[in-house]
Design an enzyme around this catalytic site. Sequence first.
Site, PDB file in Angstrom:
ATOM      1  N   ASN A  40       3.737  -8.255  -4.006  1.00  0.00           N
ATOM      2  CA  ASN A  40       2.461  -7.546  -4.028  1.00  0.00           C
ATOM      3  C   ASN A  40       2.412  -6.594  -5.210  1.00  0.00           C
ATOM      4  OD1 ASN A  40       4.425  -6.111  -2.508  1.00  0.00           O
ATOM      5  ND2 ASN A  40       2.883  -4.919  -1.454  1.00  0.00           N
ATOM      6  N   GLU A  42      -0.021  -3.490  -6.340  1.00  0.00           N
ATOM      7  CA  GLU A  42      -1.106  -2.620  -5.903  1.00  0.00           C
ATOM      8  C   GLU A  42      -1.814  -1.957  -7.083  1.00  0.00           C
ATOM      9  OE1 GLU A  42       0.566  -0.072  -2.865  1.00  0.00           O
ATOM     10  OE2 GLU A  42       0.637  -1.753  -1.445  1.00  0.00           O
ATOM     11  N   CYS A  51      -1.875  -9.516  -3.074  1.00  0.00           N
ATOM     12  CA  CYS A  51      -0.814  -9.800  -2.098  1.00  0.00           C
ATOM     13  C   CYS A  51       0.251 -10.697  -2.716  1.00  0.00           C
ATOM     14  CB  CYS A  51      -1.396 -10.501  -0.884  1.00  0.00           C
ATOM     15  SG  CYS A  51      -2.361  -9.443   0.205  1.00  0.00           S
ATOM     16  N   GLU A  53       1.640 -13.426  -1.524  1.00  0.00           N
ATOM     17  CA  GLU A  53       1.356 -14.865  -1.397  1.00  0.00           C
ATOM     18  C   GLU A  53       0.427 -15.330  -2.504  1.00  0.00           C
ATOM     19  OE1 GLU A  53       1.126 -12.428   0.773  1.00  0.00           O
ATOM     20  OE2 GLU A  53       0.868 -13.171   2.807  1.00  0.00           O
ATOM     21  N   CYS A  81      -1.776 -11.741   5.645  1.00  0.00           N
ATOM     22  CA  CYS A  81      -3.058 -11.104   5.997  1.00  0.00           C
ATOM     23  C   CYS A  81      -4.142 -12.177   6.132  1.00  0.00           C
ATOM     24  CB  CYS A  81      -3.443 -10.075   4.947  1.00  0.00           C
ATOM     25  SG  CYS A  81      -4.083 -10.778   3.420  1.00  0.00           S
ATOM     26  N   CYS A  84      -5.062 -13.968   2.856  1.00  0.00           N
ATOM     27  CA  CYS A  84      -4.027 -14.908   2.408  1.00  0.00           C
ATOM     28  C   CYS A  84      -3.999 -16.155   3.281  1.00  0.00           C
ATOM     29  CB  CYS A  84      -2.661 -14.223   2.394  1.00  0.00           C
ATOM     30  SG  CYS A  84      -2.493 -13.115   0.982  1.00  0.00           S
TER      31      CYS A  84
HETATM   32  N1  THU Z   1       0.456  -7.523   1.678  1.00  0.00           N
HETATM   33  C1  THU Z   1       0.891  -8.689   1.124  1.00  0.00           C
HETATM   34  O1  THU Z   1       1.399  -8.698  -0.012  1.00  0.00           O
HETATM   35  N2  THU Z   1       0.750  -9.828   1.844  1.00  0.00           N
HETATM   36  C2  THU Z   1       0.206  -9.874   3.087  1.00  0.00           C
HETATM   37  O2  THU Z   1      -0.165 -10.932   3.552  1.00  0.00           O
HETATM   38  C3  THU Z   1       0.100  -8.640   3.855  1.00  0.00           C
HETATM   39  C4  THU Z   1      -0.164  -7.437   2.998  1.00  0.00           C
HETATM   40  C5  THU Z   1       0.543  -6.299   0.888  1.00  0.00           C
HETATM   41  C6  THU Z   1      -0.783  -5.841   0.350  1.00  0.00           C
HETATM   42  C7  THU Z   1      -0.527  -4.368   0.143  1.00  0.00           C
HETATM   43  O3  THU Z   1       0.053  -4.204  -1.150  1.00  0.00           O
HETATM   44  C8  THU Z   1       0.497  -4.019   1.192  1.00  0.00           C
HETATM   45  O4  THU Z   1       1.047  -5.238   1.654  1.00  0.00           O
HETATM   46  C9  THU Z   1      -0.061  -3.242   2.370  1.00  0.00           C
HETATM   47  O5  THU Z   1      -1.147  -3.881   2.909  1.00  0.00           O
END
Ligand code: THU
Length: 120
Positions: A40, A42, A51, A53, A81, A84
């Site tokens: 991920n 941000e 994310c 994935e 999530c 994703c």
């Molecule tokens: N996150 C992911 O990278 N993949 C997911 O499917 C769940 C959430 C990340 C996004 C964000 O940077 C952090 O987790 C908190 O939501």
Amino acid sequence: MTDLLAAADAAAAHAYAPYSGFRVGAAVRTRDGRVFTGCNVENAAYPLGSCAERTAISRAVAEGGCRPGDLEAIAITASPCGGCRQWLAEFRIDRVSYRREDGSVASSTPAELLPDTFRL
Ligand code: THU
């Protein structure tokens, strides 16, 4: 699949997650055996973050020329999530493995994770 989850764990170490502190890694394997990883990434404008994935799948597309149907499996260090799950459905990945909060590993299909997807 444990090798793919190990690759996802390694990718999570590269996560840029200064806002949530929640590091996520993902690794996809193509039908011809290539592996692409992602983490991920941000952003201070929160919705612009990516994310793990999506990073991994985007790398498979951009670096490997992959298309829906070319990806055999994905391992993720956390439950995917909702957005994703739509990506996993788009790319028709056969097998999705992810680590639950209790540390156990779940294995699903995109359809189990997101039933009744629409078609364009
Ligand atoms: N996150 C992911 O990278 N993949 C997911 O499917 C769940 C959430 C990340 C996004 C964000 O940077 C952090 O987790 C908190 O939501």
